[in-house]
Design a protein around this motif. Sequence first.
Motif, PDB file in Angstrom:
ATOM      1  N   GLU A   1       0.941  -1.041  -0.157  1.00  0.00           N
ATOM      2  CA  GLU A   1      -0.012  -0.097   0.072  1.00  0.00           C
ATOM      3  C   GLU A   1       0.884   1.351   0.204  1.00  0.00           C
ATOM      4  O   GLU A   1       0.684   2.208  -0.874  1.00  0.00           O
TER       5      GLU A   1
ATOM      6  N   ASN B   1      -4.107  -4.169 -13.865  1.00  0.00           N
ATOM      7  CA  ASN B   1      -5.219  -3.202 -12.783  1.00  0.00           C
ATOM      8  C   ASN B   1      -5.793  -4.368 -11.790  1.00  0.00           C
ATOM      9  O   ASN B   1      -6.546  -5.076 -12.320  1.00  0.00           O
ATOM     10  N   THR B   2      -5.620  -3.975 -10.607  1.00  0.00           N
ATOM     11  CA  THR B   2      -6.161  -4.547  -9.564  1.00  0.00           C
ATOM     12  C   THR B   2      -6.849  -3.586  -8.490  1.00  0.00           C
ATOM     13  O   THR B   2      -6.998  -3.763  -7.434  1.00  0.00           O
ATOM     14  N   SER B   3      -7.024  -2.494  -9.015  1.00  0.00           N
ATOM     15  CA  SER B   3      -7.267  -1.095  -8.217  1.00  0.00           C
ATOM     16  C   SER B   3      -8.989  -0.945  -8.344  1.00  0.00           C
ATOM     17  O   SER B   3      -9.515  -1.549  -9.338  1.00  0.00           O
ATOM     18  N   SER B   4      -9.223   0.154  -7.443  1.00  0.00           N
ATOM     19  CA  SER B   4     -10.571   0.140  -7.330  1.00  0.00           C
ATOM     20  C   SER B   4     -11.116   1.233  -8.414  1.00  0.00           C
ATOM     21  O   SER B   4     -10.255   1.757  -9.151  1.00  0.00           O
ATOM     22  N   PRO B   5     -12.387   1.450  -8.677  1.00  0.00           N
ATOM     23  CA  PRO B   5     -12.644   2.341  -9.652  1.00  0.00           C
ATOM     24  C   PRO B   5     -11.981   3.723  -9.386  1.00  0.00           C
ATOM     25  O   PRO B   5     -11.696   4.612 -10.456  1.00  0.00           O
ATOM     26  N   LEU B   6     -11.845   4.082  -8.160  1.00  0.00           N
ATOM     27  CA  LEU B   6     -11.654   5.724  -7.761  1.00  0.00           C
ATOM     28  C   LEU B   6      -9.978   5.453  -8.315  1.00  0.00           C
ATOM     29  O   LEU B   6      -9.517   6.594  -8.800  1.00  0.00           O
ATOM     30  N   GLN B   7      -9.238   4.481  -8.014  1.00  0.00           N
ATOM     31  CA  GLN B   7      -7.773   4.649  -8.402  1.00  0.00           C
ATOM     32  C   GLN B   7      -7.721   4.524  -9.833  1.00  0.00           C
ATOM     33  O   GLN B   7      -6.828   5.191 -10.451  1.00  0.00           O
ATOM     34  N   GLN B   8      -8.680   3.765 -10.537  1.00  0.00           N
ATOM     35  CA  GLN B   8      -8.601   3.808 -11.949  1.00  0.00           C
ATOM     36  C   GLN B   8      -8.788   4.935 -12.628  1.00  0.00           C
ATOM     37  O   GLN B   8      -7.936   5.525 -13.557  1.00  0.00           O
TER      38      GLN B   8
END
Length: 166
Positions: free
Chosen positions: A45, A81-88
């Motif tokens: 993180e 990409n294993t990130s949340s929609p916000l991170q994307q």
Amino acid sequence: MDVKIGKFFDSVGSFFGGGDQIPWCDRDIIGGCEREVAEAGDSNERKSDSIMRLSWALVHSRQPEDVQRGIAMLEDSLVNNTSSPLQQREKLYLLAIGYYRSGAYSRSRQLVEQCLEIAPDWRQALTLKKAIEDKIAKDGVIGIGITATAVGLIAGGIAAALARKK
């Protein structure tokens, strides 16, 4: 009268100067972000956050090689990409900034559209979209001006050649 002339020159200056509201980043900030990534250790993180800050700094740099490096980092992070929609959304936005800074306006516009699919009212993305559209329109006006000047010079050269023959 002087105020009107001043406004005219300000608008002409902003037309040719760019005038976008996207911030720039200095080399010393990039260096600090690079140290932060190196010191992040094994914490996923913390390392991910450090890499996002470094990517932000790189795509906001005045140095084209830094912008390209930021683009490469962001594209790589989107592939895995294993990130949340916000991170994307954040990554897409930063990637759009990078492409905007490198002059690839159509690619930048595509990425901003993807951001707006995730968050339609996101003010930063809407501002960037307007800056991209303004830049595309401005480049079109400048291109038309260059073309018109070239045609005028050619026509003038032909007219002068014809006048010389007579």
